[in-house]
Write an enzyme that holds these catalytic residues in place. Structure first.
Site, PDB file in Angstrom:
ATOM      1  N   LYS A   1      45.038  47.033  43.409  1.00  0.00           N
ATOM      2  CA  LYS A   1      45.020  47.151  41.962  1.00  0.00           C
ATOM      3  C   LYS A   1      45.581  48.515  41.552  1.00  0.00           C
ATOM      4  O   LYS A   1      45.395  49.504  42.247  1.00  0.00           O
ATOM      5  CB  LYS A   1      43.589  47.015  41.431  1.00  0.00           C
TER       6      LYS A   1
ATOM      7  N   ARG B   1      39.499  32.813  43.865  1.00  0.00           N
ATOM      8  CA  ARG B   1      39.724  31.367  43.995  1.00  0.00           C
ATOM      9  C   ARG B   1      39.673  30.919  45.447  1.00  0.00           C
ATOM     10  O   ARG B   1      39.371  29.761  45.736  1.00  0.00           O
ATOM     11  CB  ARG B   1      41.056  30.994  43.347  1.00  0.00           C
TER      12      ARG B   1
END
Length: 509
Positions: free
Chosen positions: A283, A357
């Protein structure tokens, strides 16, 4: 935890450190809400005009404090805004009462006891005020002050010690049940908030699993923990792939609450990334500092299962906590790697920051094997959902439109902002992979919907399923408002518990 009592005492005679009254916004100035009559009498019937002189309007969230000279046992009155005066024959509604109670409780931090004289017409009002006060009084102070500073009085203020709810009847079965529900539910919401706020060096997959195990023993919930060896043996490639770059190995925790009279089974699946660096797809600066909150979905599922057990709901509720820490290292999953999931499908990892996910996919497949009547997964899944719905609203996707609508209605009833979102079939093609069965990324536009479509691939055939993307409301970085604190919020827990209650009552078919 702030204590709650139901009191039949009058506002003028109850000994407390403060008394809370409601004030609404009228067309010609502030209007006192029902419950404030005795307090108004102590001010010779001029409390509304005094409040107006002090600048009060009755707007939602507004707080005005004033001293009491005579006529009341409490030395301070706190007037809290309820918003517009209800239309004729209408009530204030549970959510305005919940928010007002939360604002008042937060404004009274450091106070030992406060009497809440807000409008009470039904048991729903009792529950709303109790919920708001107990949620609003929350404070996370475990890492502040220290023992020496606390002895000096230099530590953080303690939360409001006790809420005495006036107008509620302790011998009324409905009022008593409403208070008991509020206490059980808010204690679990606040425990989930604590988990979300705990620094990631102290909350790892292993320590989270230990918390769940201890809570299970306390509440008659069967707990099964799969460690990294069991995950490898079982073929949980998604959870293992996400966690393999960390020194803290992943876990899959199953919590099973059962009731002898249950006719339905509800499975809840939570994303539990105890810290998300993004992995190799690191990130950017400024996006890492709050990533301890990426396990908010698992915290919500954990709290919902424990709440169902404490409330004795006649429904079987199974919670699946998919726990991992997503870190970059020499052993981390790389963009381009292919993972073989628990379902047997292969996934090409195009971005290691789309990790939630992957852990959810394994847990959804495992939950599907038990053939529950419905599955709901909860996750801080995508920034795209925050862009779509903002910081206070979670998105709802589902493979059944009626189920999606029901969850939306339940969330609104619980006081949680949500919005139904579609699963457009045309977005599925973007996840086609030349190497694997599916890629973990698709089109950038509509990214929150793409993530929902990915998860749908791992839900068992014929099982009703919904996905709650709580990326916006799970962690609040601004100033507190209503009963919502800064930091972890416990988003979606009240919705999940109400869903379990509806399922137990047979209201969902």
């Amino acid at each position: 935890m702030t204590a709650l009592t139901l009191s039949t005492a009058g506002a003028a005679t109850l000994r407390a450190d403060a008394i809370v009254v409601g004030v609404a916004k009228g067309t010609k100035g502030p209007v006192l809400a029902p419950g404030a009559e005795a307090v108004d009498k102590a001010f010779d019937g001029k409390l509304a005009s005094v409040l107006e002189t002090l600048g009060a309007s009755g707007a939602e969230g507004e707080v005005t404090k004033l001293p009491v000279l005579s006529g009341l046992k409490a030395p301070v009155v706190l007037a809290v805004g309820l918003g517009p005066v209800p239309k004729k024959d209408a009530t204030y509604g549970t959510e305005p009462l919940r928010r007002a109670a939360g604002v008042a409780a937060r404004a009274l931090s450091g106070v030992k006891k406060a009497a809440f004289a807000l409008p009470v017409e039904a048991s729903e009002d009792v529950e709303a005020i109790a919920e708001g006060a107990l949620l609003g009084a929350y404070a996370f102070t475990a890492y502040q002050g220290g023992e020496k500073n606390a002895k000096k009085g230099d530590g953080p203020k303690r939360p409001l010690g006790e809420v005495a709810l006036l107008g509620a009847k302790p011998r009324d079965k409905a009022h008593k049940a409403a208070a008991e529900r509020a206490i059980a539910l808010t204690e679990e919401v606040n425990r989930a908030r604590d988990l979300v706020n705990t620094p990631p060096n102290d909350l790892t997959p292993e320590s989270f699993a230990a918390v769940a195990t201890a809570a299970g023993k306390e509440n008659g919930i069967k707990v099964q923990v799969l460690d990294e060896k069991a995950l490898a043996k079982g073929g949980y490639g998604g959870i293992l792939g996400v966690g393999q770059g960390s020194a803290n190995p992943p876990r899959l925790v199953k919590l099973a609450y059962t009731h002898p009279d249950a006719e339905k089974t509800l499975a809840l699946v939570g994303k539990g990334i105890t810290y998300d660096s993004g992995g190799i797809s690191l990130k950017p600066a400024g996006h890492n500092e709050t990533m301890k909150c990426d396990m908010s979905g698992a915290a919500a599922v954990f709290a919902a299962v424990v709440s169902a057990a404490r409330l004795g709901l006649a429904v079987n509720v199974t919670g699946w906590l998919a726990l991992a820490e997503n870190m970059p290292s020499g052993t981390a999953t790389r963009p381009g790697d292919v993972l073989r999931m628990y379902s047997g499908k292969t996934v090409e990892v195009l971005n290691t920051d789309a990790e939630g996910r992957l852990v959810l996919a394994d847990a959804l497949t495992r939950a599907s094997e038990e053939n529950p009547d419905a599955i709901v997964d909860v996750a801080t899944l995508t920034g795209a959902m925050v862009l779509a719905l903002g910081n206070r609203t979670f998105g709802i996707m589902a493979n059944d439109e009626a189920f999606r609508t029901s969850i939306h209605e339940i969330a609104e009833e619980a006081g949680e902002a949500s919005w139904p979102m579609p699963l457009p079939a045309d977005l599925r093609k973007g996840m086609d992979s030349p190497t694997a069965d599916i890629a973990n990324m698709g089109e950038r536009m509509g990214g929150g919907l793409v993530a929902g479509l990915f998860l749908k691939e791992f839900v068992g055939e014929g099982i009703t399923w919904a996905h709650l993307d709580i990326a916006g409301p799970a962690f609040h970085e601004g100033a507190p408002y209503g009963y919502t604190p800064k930091g972890g919020t416990g988003a979606s827990i009240r919705t999940l518990v109400k869903l379990a209650e509806r399922t137990a009552a047979g209201d969902l078919g």
